[in-house]
Write an enzyme that holds these catalytic residues in place. Sequence first.
Site, PDB file in Angstrom:
ATOM      1  N   SER A 145     -11.527 109.910  60.456  1.00 38.10           N
ATOM      2  CA  SER A 145     -10.992 110.231  59.135  1.00 38.10           C
ATOM      3  C   SER A 145     -11.602 111.530  58.636  1.00 38.10           C
ATOM      4  O   SER A 145     -12.708 111.913  59.040  1.00 38.10           O
ATOM      5  CB  SER A 145     -11.347 109.099  58.157  1.00 38.10           C
ATOM      6  OG  SER A 145     -11.163 109.490  56.816  1.00 38.10           O
ATOM      7  N   TYR A 158     -17.979 104.313  54.607  1.00 43.78           N
ATOM      8  CA  TYR A 158     -16.803 104.600  55.422  1.00 43.78           C
ATOM      9  C   TYR A 158     -16.937 105.978  56.068  1.00 43.78           C
ATOM     10  O   TYR A 158     -16.718 106.142  57.275  1.00 43.78           O
ATOM     11  CB  TYR A 158     -15.546 104.532  54.552  1.00 43.78           C
ATOM     12  CG  TYR A 158     -14.258 104.770  55.301  1.00 43.78           C
ATOM     13  CD1 TYR A 158     -13.723 103.789  56.122  1.00 43.78           C
ATOM     14  CD2 TYR A 158     -13.570 105.981  55.173  1.00 43.78           C
ATOM     15  CE1 TYR A 158     -12.535 103.999  56.810  1.00 43.78           C
ATOM     16  CE2 TYR A 158     -12.388 106.203  55.849  1.00 43.78           C
ATOM     17  CZ  TYR A 158     -11.880 105.207  56.663  1.00 43.78           C
ATOM     18  OH  TYR A 158     -10.698 105.426  57.350  1.00 43.78           O
TER      19      TYR A 158
END
Length: 271
Positions: A145, A158
């Site tokens: 990501s 994350y």
Amino acid sequence: MSARLNGRVAIVTGAAGGIGIATARRLCRDGATVIMADIDKSAIAAAAARVDGAEADNFDLTSEDSVADFVDRIMTRHDRIDIIHNNAALQSEAQRHRDLDVVNLDVEAWDAAMAVNARGPMLLCKHAIPHMISAGGGSIVHSASGFGVLGESTLTSYGASKAALINLSRFIATQYGRQKVRSNVIVIGFVLTEVAIATTPQEIKDIIAAQHLLPALGTPENIADVVAFLASDDSAFITGAAIPVDGGFTAHQPTYADMRAFFEKTGGTKL
């Protein structure tokens, strides 16, 4: 229908929806035998029923025993593993409420993100790579990501876990390239999955869209197309790469959106 993946066995984790189900559908179209895997047994069974030619399986990425048993099942049924898409990630609404800035971060949220997003892919690779080598090689594609390459005000766990996944991919590429195992990571931007559509306020979508160089936000199918390319021999000379698939989100100066608005107001592009 393409035949470029005929005879190959592919695993897609986190395949109960979104990017996972889109990737499974694309890999099946290209001729692969696809095992769609997820921790949610009923959800993955329902998802696999929507993808012609796919199989459903259920295991827990955070348990090495569960991962090893899963790999053994695939080898018993198919006798080979050629492709892995490490797509599973912890992104639940409950996790987001705990995964904040460092000072306010719930440590359990940190541990959970690392367990699913970084340790889990490592475990699957650990147990599957020997079988890939025995079969003559394979391709591993990891879903990272933009949070793994750029800082943000929140989602600390994350982002850190995705950064770990990016470098895990490089280590795998380095360690097993001579045995014809390729490892690449796609650095994914905002994608309009069903969950993202339902849970992301329109104001946030507009903020993100303003930073894209292309006029539309991404779809799961956009990601699936890149996974299929990296899984195939069309990308035979690509390994150890981190490829942005984000509509140009990470390709420009931080002032891009504001400068675009300024130029629209002034009617030119002169600074």
